[in-house]
Design a protein around this motif. Structure first.
Motif: not given
Length: 755
Positions: A72-101
């Protein structure tokens, strides 16, 4: 059988909806790229640009793919927010993320550190800033936030017009941080991309929408208006330092005052800042502030305790000045014309100020006068100052002793490039006293191939006043007052001489007068200047002029000259003891009388630009409606089945003229109303012929429009309708065509209301 037909009919709708998602996503990607052009100049290199576009594109494409998969088109932004969190964790988490992501509390703490460091770096650096990790964090995070915001507004909630808010927020950043202002071409590209997004949204909602001729026409007009406005209107001036006062000068309002000074010096046209008269025999340097704290990347004014400007307006004493130094009291009357600052321009050392409005304070350390609840704009005041007249012998004997409060003006960061200290030692070889070393440094910049240019640092990417910038300047040997003053101040500290950088104005150009009455001086943005001040025990802070091509070498740096003011005098009225220097950068050569006041045409040009924008906005609906009618009439000349086209134009015209045209009304019922309204005119028979063709096409093969004269009949009906409506309704219909709003978006009509 019926279910199979329904399924067969649903398949094209699903396919069209999916195509619409990708169409909108492509338009959003174009919008991101267009907006990114406005950010050019904030960070060095191109890596940040690719990071911004890639992060935004990754999320936008993911969103389109999820919707294509059936999410559903209105559910997608929530999934994108989760994807952005993964991107920022991988790029700028300094290894602190769970499983790195997956982000954890430690990841959020790491992000907080990036933000804190970014705020500090923004404070310390000018533009373009170095491509530091903290800036890349802001770029990638900003790209993700922008993508989610655009996707949510344009696709999830189907309100693409509100994406202008997100785009506007991004465009504010270069407007606030780049003294050159917002690039009009970036503004035009953003406007065109925004209008294309609206066009794509219309095509998605209404798949049968005709080709985008009208949209492209309006887009072109909007782009032209944006270019005109961006180049002329106040607030978009590409020569000012974040000022929205019709190209006025703004000083001390940002964290990089010397960078802002350079941007003002590169103005295409000088802006008159102030005028003054003085009882001194020559024009005076007007000091705004002392930049005495060097962070390694920028010079800034050290914030400290100040005193409220007393009712008696007495300021002083002059720190470090002994009674043996001769002084002369002068009075300077200043009128601020077009300059806004929290610091007051006065000759140094000031002893009192009267006539100010608002609340002001003064700094006991450097005698600068600052505003508490006001600015310099429009101020008229009288300043009493001292002209210090030390002799070369007094300066020769001074030095050695450094008061505790001045020791901080010897600080140098440990990572200062070695070329600064080594050049200082080489330039002062053979000099013994601190005074000899100071004079040797001044002479080094004027006698070793240095040239004055406001463009070279910009073109070669080393504009600023930090340590690495000055190291590059010493190699290139080309820059403007910021580089000369910063270099001499840092080299003096490397030799153990307390130093700071003064920011203010050159004396300006005099309107004439006599030797005893030089007349009124006019100071413009071209007179903005920076110079070093060095501390000598028993004399205090002493100004030097290392900048080749600007100002005058002070006489006390020439042992064979007669004593004169500590602050260098005006080149046009200097004494015989001063050595005038002619500017060497052709780009900075002014008229014989100095830089002129702003062109009188500037307000006219700005007014024309704003007027064109207003007129364009008002006429946009009329142009769009006119183009739509023209296209429909053109299609009636060669199209089979043109009855529906003619009928659409007839209904739209009736709506524009104030008729209520329900979507449920049959063609026959509508034709009866029209025929009644235009009874007795050629339009009455014409509308009946249009109805006959419309009904025949609805139940049989299409009729060629030209064979039955649909275009001519339509023209007759439209002319009759507009004639019976009257001039007022015709004007309203032309300027405010409500038919541009789809009937489905309009509120339900009141059937009881007469047509």
């Amino acid at each position: 059988m019926a279910s199979e037909q329904a399924f067969a009919g649903a398949v094209p709708l699903v396919r069209e909806r999916r195509q619409g998602y990708w169409r909108l996503t492509t338009a959003l990607l174009i919008q991101v790229v267009a907006v990114s052009f406005a950010l050019v100049g904030l960070i060095q290199g191109a890596g940040w640009w690719f990071a911004l576009v890639f992060s935004a594109a990754l999320l936008l494409v993911t969103g389109a793919a999820l919707r294509t998969a059936g999410v559903h088109r209105r559910i997608v932004p929530l999934l994108l927010l989760a994807e952005a969190a993964v991107v920022m964790t991988v790029a700028f988490g300094r290894g602190t993320g769970l499983l790195g992501i997956l982000p954890t509390p430690r990841t959020f703490a790491a992000w907080g550190d990036f933000i804190d460091q970014a705020m500090l770096s923004i404070y310390q650096q000018g533009t373009p800033a170095e491509s530091l990790p903290e800036f890349m964090f802001l770029v990638v995070g900003g790209g993700c936030v922008l993508a989610i915001l655009l996707d949510t507004l344009a696709i999830a909630f189907r309100v693409p017009a509100f994406t202008a808010l997100g785009v506007g927020i991004v465009l504010v950043v270069p407007g606030a941080l780049l003294g050159d202002g917002l690039d009009p071409f970036a503004l035009a590209a953003s406007a065109a991309a925004f209008l294309w997004l609206l066009r794509c949204d219309v095509r998605t909602r209404r798949p049968g929408t005709p080709r985008p001729t009208a949209s492209l026409s309006i887009s072109a007009a909007a782009v032209v208006v944006a270019l005109i406005l961006g180049g002329t209107a106040p607030g978009f001036d590409r020569g000012g330092a974040t000022s929205f006062t019709a190209g006025g000068i703004s000083i001390g309002g940002t964290v990089t005052p010397l960078i802002d000074l350079g941007k003002d010096l590169r103005r295409p046209a000088a802006v008159r800042a102030l005028t003054y008269t003085t009882t001194a025999s020559s024009g005076q340097y007007l000091k705004l502030a002392s930049l005495d704290q060097f962070t390694g990347s920028v010079w800034k004014h050290r914030e400290r305790d100040t005193k409220r400007l007393p009712s008696g307006n007495t300021i002083g004493p002059v720190f470090g000045l002994s009674d043996t130094v001769a002084t002369t009291k002068i009075t300077t009357k200043v009128e601020i014309d077009n300059m806004q600052s929290r610091w007051l321009p006065v000759p140094y050392p000031v002893q009192g100020v009267s006539g100010l409005s608002g609340t002001w304070s003064w700094d006991p350390d450097d005698l600068t006068v600052g505003a508490i609840n006001t600015t310099t704009q429009g101020q008229k005041y009288t300043a009493t100052s001292l002209v210090l007249q030390p002799t070369a012998d007094q300066l020769q004997a001074a030095g050695g002793f450094v008061p505790a409060s001045v020791e901080r003006d010897l600080f140098l960061p440990p990572d200062l490039p070695s070329i600064i200290a080594s050049t200082a030692i080489s330039a002062t070889k053979g000099a013994v006293s601190e005074y000899d070393k100071a004079v040797a440094l001044q002479d080094y910049f004027r006698d070793n191939g240095f040239t004055y240019s406001t463009q070279t640092p910009l073109k070669q990417g080393f504009d600023g006043d930090g340590g690495r910038v000055i190291a590059k300047f010493l190699q290139v040997k080309s820059g403007y007052c910021v580089h000369f003053a910063s270099a001499m101040a840092l080299m003096s500290r490397a030799l153990g001489i307390p130093s700071r950088v003064a920011e203010g104005y050159l004396p300006g150009a005099t309107s004439g007068g006599t030797a005893n009455n030089p007349g009124q001086y006019t100071v413009t943005s071209d007179d903005l200047h920076a110079w070093p001040e060095l501390y000598f025990a028993g004399v205090g802070w002493v100004a030097f002029e290392p900048t080749v091509g600007r100002g005058t070498i002070p006489s006390y740096t020439r042992p064979d000259s007669t004593p004169t003011a500590v602050v260098p005098g005006s080149t046009s009225t200097s004494t015989a003891g001063s050595k005038a220097i002619v500017p060497t950068d052709p780009a900075n050569l002014g008229s014989p009388t100095g830089a002129t006041a702003p062109s009188t045409l500037q307000p006219v040009i700005s007014g024309v630009g704003v007027a064109l924008l207003i007129v364009a906005l008002l006429l946009t609906p009329a142009v769009l409606r006119r183009v739509r009618r023209r296209n429909r009439l053109r299609r009636l000349t060669d199209q089979w089945g043109g009855a529906s086209t003619a009928w659409d134009e007839l209904r739209d015209t009736a709506r524009d003229l104030g008729w209520i045209v329900p979507a449920t009304e049959t063609p026959r019922a509508f034709a009866v109303r029209v025929a009644s309204a235009v009874a007795g005119t050629p339009g009455e028979d014409a509308v009946r012929r249009l109805l006959a063709v419309r009904e025949r096409d609805a139940y049989g093969p299409p009729t060629r429009a030209t064979a039955v004269g649909l275009g001519d009949d339509l023209t007759r009906v439209l002319a009759a309708l507009e004639a019976q409506a009257g001039a007022a309704l015709r004007l309203k219909a032309a300027l405010i065509p409500v038919s541009l709003i789809p009937a489905a978006w309009s509120p339900a009509p009141n059937q009881g209301r007469p047509a």
